[in-house]
Design an enzyme around this catalytic site. Structure first.
Site, PDB file in Angstrom:
ATOM      1  N   GLY A  80      82.563  74.243  31.486  1.00 48.22           N
ATOM      2  CA  GLY A  80      83.616  73.875  30.547  1.00 48.22           C
ATOM      3  C   GLY A  80      83.931  72.392  30.668  1.00 48.22           C
ATOM      4  O   GLY A  80      83.546  71.745  31.653  1.00 48.22           O
ATOM      5  N   SER A 122      78.738  71.181  34.061  1.00 53.33           N
ATOM      6  CA  SER A 122      77.509  71.901  33.718  1.00 53.33           C
ATOM      7  C   SER A 122      77.309  71.996  32.197  1.00 53.33           C
ATOM      8  O   SER A 122      77.291  73.082  31.619  1.00 53.33           O
ATOM      9  CB  SER A 122      77.600  73.304  34.351  1.00 53.33           C
ATOM     10  OG  SER A 122      76.391  73.976  34.308  1.00 53.33           O
TER      11      SER A 122
END
Lengths: 200, 200
Positions: A14, A88
């Protein structure tokens, strides 16, 4: 208290400010209270200990994520819940790590960019929007949301505790934690705790 | 079979060709036969998964060793025997990692440079002596032997199996493995296995 040694990697993804670390802070003691071993690999820990010198190009980000994945894999296959709380941003590399680890629970921590900019806990969005930070995810660098995450935490609607409880429930469903039962007194107990109580 | 979850990092150090990986191959199944969880971090695995891009300057070697140490620490504090089989030539950084991990057993795998050059399993000494590889430990780069290692394996005199058994004995002495007892039938058993046998 202890349970089956089958563990998994809990892989948050996120935007910066979406709430990954805040949910992790709630989640970890809940796991520990169940007798689980837990290690946190958040972005800062990893950048210090595994990836010093890497930048934020796609290649360097991928290298960083692969290293986190390698360490999560070592931990998880030895019965430790590994929690990755890095941004990520790229889908392919997340899926590569998922294929490697197998016991992999992806948690999409979802908040709109506008919300993350408003929160701006670390003051990074201000700098990124002013052009002082380059390659900042969501502003000047891409973020690819997951298509089929095991859990989605809507942090604009849920408290961090609610998000963490959702993850715990999903881990129960997936067999990584023993199922909890809710009793007439409203208190959640694990099955083993309930059996122990009955034995008294 | 399982025992107390207290584990340690087994930290090999020695020249290329001294026998670190060969002893590791003997040691790991011995540990597993005792019910221990084990992970191996040898030089090649680490260079691929944690340290791609690092070279062999002192600074890069130190970074490499710190990363191995970080991962060994995560594993060991969760009850896993982490085996580091990198050359690890510098004393200060080994001691830094020792101070961090605490449950740290240093194994000096000792063979003379002449012996390692004669063995030259990977053909690296030939290249290093011809100047084709720079910064090669023992040839064009320093190796600092440990002063007080927990174990010394003299691989010019001992078989790899003898060296591995020495390490196992030391781990027993240090309390990381239950002590084995030798019986009149010549078979080694752990104390718990013996007690179980007596209970029958």
């Amino acid at each position: 208290m202890s349970h089956s040694s089958r563990a998994c990697t809990i892989w948050f993804t996120g935007l910066s400010g979406a709430g990954k670390s805040t949910i992790t802070e709630q989640l970890v003691p809940m796991l520990q209270a169940r007798g689980s071993k837990v290690e946190i690999l958040d972005g800062d820990v990893v950048r210090t200990n595994l990836s010093k010198g890497l930048g934020f190009s796609k290649e360097d980000r991928d290298t960083n994520i692969r290293r986190i994945g390698f360490v999560c894999h070592l931990l998880t296959r030895n019965g430790v819940f590994a929690v990755s709380a890095a941004i990520s941003p790229y889908k392919n590399i997340r899926n590569e790590v998922r294929a490697q680890i197998k016991d992999f629970v992806e948690v999409y921590v979802k908040a709109s960019l506008e919300t993350c900019i408003q929160r701006d806990v670390k003051g990074l969005y201000k700098k990124a929007l002013a052009g002082e930070i380059k390659e900042f995810t969501g502003v000047s660098d891409p973020y690819e949301p997951p298509e089929n995450p095991e859990v989605v935490c809507y942090t604009e609607q849920e408290t961090p505790e609610e998000s963490a409880r959702k993850i715990i429930s999903r881990l129960e469903e997936l067999g990584y934690l023993p199922a909890a039962m809710r009793h007439s007194d409203g208190v959640q107990r694990t099955k083993s705790a309930t059996l122990a109580a009955q034995a008294v």
